[in-house]
Design a protein around this motif. Structure first.
Motif, PDB file in Angstrom:
ATOM      1  N   ARG A  26      49.179  58.086 105.700  1.00 19.60           N
ATOM      2  CA  ARG A  26      48.709  57.917 104.288  1.00 19.60           C
ATOM      3  C   ARG A  26      47.691  57.121 104.135  1.00 19.60           C
ATOM      4  N   VAL A  27      46.767  57.172 103.263  1.00 15.46           N
ATOM      5  CA  VAL A  27      45.781  56.709 102.753  1.00 15.46           C
ATOM      6  C   VAL A  27      46.164  56.070 101.439  1.00 15.46           C
ATOM      7  N   PHE A  28      45.920  54.684 101.302  1.00 18.94           N
ATOM      8  CA  PHE A  28      46.190  53.870 100.325  1.00 18.94           C
ATOM      9  C   PHE A  28      44.682  53.378  99.551  1.00 18.94           C
ATOM     10  N   LEU A  29      44.556  53.558  98.232  1.00 24.75           N
ATOM     11  CA  LEU A  29      43.517  53.088  97.286  1.00 24.75           C
ATOM     12  C   LEU A  29      43.762  51.688  97.353  1.00 24.75           C
ATOM     13  N   HIS A  30      44.960  51.207  96.965  1.00 27.11           N
ATOM     14  CA  HIS A  30      45.440  49.981  96.798  1.00 27.11           C
ATOM     15  C   HIS A  30      46.949  49.620  97.447  1.00 27.11           C
ATOM     16  N   ARG A  31      46.984  48.709  98.025  1.00 23.32           N
ATOM     17  CA  ARG A  31      48.445  48.419  98.611  1.00 23.32           C
ATOM     18  C   ARG A  31      48.960  47.250  98.254  1.00 23.32           C
ATOM     19  N   GLY A  32      49.748  47.042  97.275  1.00 24.51           N
ATOM     20  CA  GLY A  32      50.205  45.996  96.658  1.00 24.51           C
ATOM     21  C   GLY A  32      51.805  45.631  97.203  1.00 24.51           C
ATOM     22  N   ILE A  33      52.371  46.614  97.738  1.00 23.53           N
ATOM     23  CA  ILE A  33      53.691  46.342  98.157  1.00 23.53           C
ATOM     24  C   ILE A  33      53.807  46.274  99.712  1.00 23.53           C
ATOM     25  N   ALA A  34      54.091  44.987 100.117  1.00 23.88           N
ATOM     26  CA  ALA A  34      54.027  44.962 101.610  1.00 23.88           C
ATOM     27  C   ALA A  34      55.026  45.419 102.391  1.00 23.88           C
ATOM     28  N   ALA A  35      54.839  46.243 103.177  1.00 19.53           N
ATOM     29  CA  ALA A  35      55.729  47.190 103.989  1.00 19.53           C
ATOM     30  C   ALA A  35      55.719  47.088 105.179  1.00 19.53           C
ATOM     31  N   ARG A  36      55.354  45.925 105.928  1.00 18.31           N
ATOM     32  CA  ARG A  36      55.089  45.762 107.391  1.00 18.31           C
ATOM     33  C   ARG A  36      56.302  45.261 108.098  1.00 18.31           C
ATOM     34  N   ARG A  37      56.217  45.393 109.336  1.00 12.87           N
ATOM     35  CA  ARG A  37      57.424  45.057 110.218  1.00 12.87           C
ATOM     36  C   ARG A  37      57.437  43.457 109.984  1.00 12.87           C
ATOM     37  N   PHE A  38      59.016  42.961 110.281  1.00 12.41           N
ATOM     38  CA  PHE A  38      59.263  41.934 110.145  1.00 12.41           C
ATOM     39  C   PHE A  38      60.435  41.268 110.791  1.00 12.41           C
ATOM     40  N   GLN A  39      60.528  40.186 111.124  1.00 11.10           N
ATOM     41  CA  GLN A  39      61.666  39.616 111.551  1.00 11.10           C
ATOM     42  C   GLN A  39      62.128  38.143 111.038  1.00 11.10           C
ATOM     43  N   ARG A  40      63.461  37.920 110.439  1.00 10.93           N
ATOM     44  CA  ARG A  40      63.617  36.792 109.711  1.00 10.93           C
ATOM     45  C   ARG A  40      64.841  36.379 110.323  1.00 10.93           C
ATOM     46  N   THR A  41      64.920  35.157 110.766  1.00 10.98           N
ATOM     47  CA  THR A  41      66.070  34.555 111.491  1.00 10.98           C
ATOM     48  C   THR A  41      66.591  33.513 110.644  1.00 10.98           C
ATOM     49  N   SER A  57      61.007  28.968 114.301  1.00  9.42           N
ATOM     50  CA  SER A  57      61.248  30.357 113.507  1.00  9.42           C
ATOM     51  C   SER A  57      59.935  30.711 112.749  1.00  9.42           C
ATOM     52  N   ASP A  58      60.219  31.901 112.300  1.00 18.00           N
ATOM     53  CA  ASP A  58      58.955  32.624 111.453  1.00 18.00           C
ATOM     54  C   ASP A  58      58.861  31.919 110.241  1.00 18.00           C
ATOM     55  N   SER A  59      57.489  31.541 110.066  1.00 19.82           N
ATOM     56  CA  SER A  59      57.215  30.864 108.664  1.00 19.82           C
ATOM     57  C   SER A  59      56.165  31.597 107.918  1.00 19.82           C
ATOM     58  N   ASP A  60      56.032  32.815 107.926  1.00 17.09           N
ATOM     59  CA  ASP A  60      54.917  33.381 107.149  1.00 17.09           C
ATOM     60  C   ASP A  60      55.447  33.695 105.797  1.00 17.09           C
ATOM     61  N   GLY A  61      56.588  33.647 105.538  1.00 15.29           N
ATOM     62  CA  GLY A  61      57.034  33.813 104.084  1.00 15.29           C
ATOM     63  C   GLY A  61      57.325  35.179 103.766  1.00 15.29           C
ATOM     64  N   TYR A  62      57.253  36.209 104.764  1.00 11.05           N
ATOM     65  CA  TYR A  62      57.635  37.414 104.207  1.00 11.05           C
ATOM     66  C   TYR A  62      58.941  37.929 105.046  1.00 11.05           C
ATOM     67  N   PRO A  63      59.744  38.576 104.511  1.00 10.12           N
ATOM     68  CA  PRO A  63      59.864  38.951 103.103  1.00 10.12           C
ATOM     69  C   PRO A  63      60.496  37.498 102.382  1.00 10.12           C
ATOM     70  N   PRO A  64      60.306  37.431 101.258  1.00 16.51           N
ATOM     71  CA  PRO A  64      60.794  36.167 100.375  1.00 16.51           C
ATOM     72  C   PRO A  64      62.344  36.409 100.344  1.00 16.51           C
ATOM     73  N   TYR A  65      62.941  35.393 100.501  1.00 14.67           N
ATOM     74  CA  TYR A  65      64.544  35.231 100.276  1.00 14.67           C
ATOM     75  C   TYR A  65      65.067  34.095  99.530  1.00 14.67           C
ATOM     76  N   ASN A  66      66.226  34.445  98.962  1.00  6.17           N
ATOM     77  CA  ASN A  66      67.169  33.216  98.565  1.00  6.17           C
ATOM     78  C   ASN A  66      68.456  33.083  99.356  1.00  6.17           C
ATOM     79  N   ILE A  67      69.013  31.990  99.263  1.00  3.87           N
ATOM     80  CA  ILE A  67      70.319  31.576  99.697  1.00  3.87           C
ATOM     81  C   ILE A  67      71.318  31.015  98.541  1.00  3.87           C
ATOM     82  N   GLU A  68      72.031  31.620  98.421  1.00  3.99           N
ATOM     83  CA  GLU A  68      73.081  31.169  97.332  1.00  3.99           C
ATOM     84  C   GLU A  68      74.510  30.639  97.924  1.00  3.99           C
TER      85      GLU A  68
END
Length: 143
Positions: free
Chosen positions: A82-97, A28-39
């Motif tokens: 949109r034109v970003f001067l700085h992009r600190g909020i990651a808003a890319r596609r993801f799939q987490r399983t 499974s995906d292991s790039d770490g995005y998005p971060p998650y918790n399991i409680e």
């Protein structure tokens, strides 16, 4: 020497699905995005929490596919306008399983302040005792 898998070990009859599940988890995906918790929320309740800042409910898709919880995100502003001067909020596609054990069901999901919460509950199966009658094989049945 031959390696015995979990599904072929004589004490684990019918557990070959568990071996496939372990293989899927390691791939499974292991790039770490998005971060998650399991409680653990109780003896039979869990919550998965994903940090999905910048995503709306329409950008997220939560499904259960073959005993796997799949969370996908596709940001609506991916059109390149949109034109970003700085992009600190990651808003890319993801799939987490997440692999779900037998009896674990998704009972709800909600988005609150950029955090996606997914509620899981373990359904306890009824205890079932079955008595097997010992006898002779019927005529024509293999022994």
């Amino acid at each position: 020497m031959t390696k015995l898998g979990l599904g072929s070990h004589p004490h684990f009859l019918g557990f070959d699905r568990l071996e496939r599940l372990m293989e899927q988890t390691t791939r499974s995906d292991s790039d770490g995005y998005p971060p998650y918790n399991i409680e653990r929320k109780g003896s039979n309740a869990y919550r998965i929490t994903l940090a999905v800042a910048g995503f709306s409910e329409a950008d997220l898709n939560v499904t259960v596919e073959d005993r796997q919880l799949v969370v996908r995100g596709k940001h609506a502003d991916e059109d390149g306008q949109r034109v970003f001067l700085h992009r600190g909020i990651a808003a890319r596609r993801f799939q987490r399983t997440f692999a779900l054990a037998e009896g674990v069901e998704v009972s709800g999901a909600w988005l609150e302040h950029g955090i996606l919460h997914i509620k899981l509950e373990r359904i306890e199966p009824e205890k079932n005792v079955q008595t097997i009658k010992i006898g002779r094989p019927k005529a024509g049945e293999p022994a």
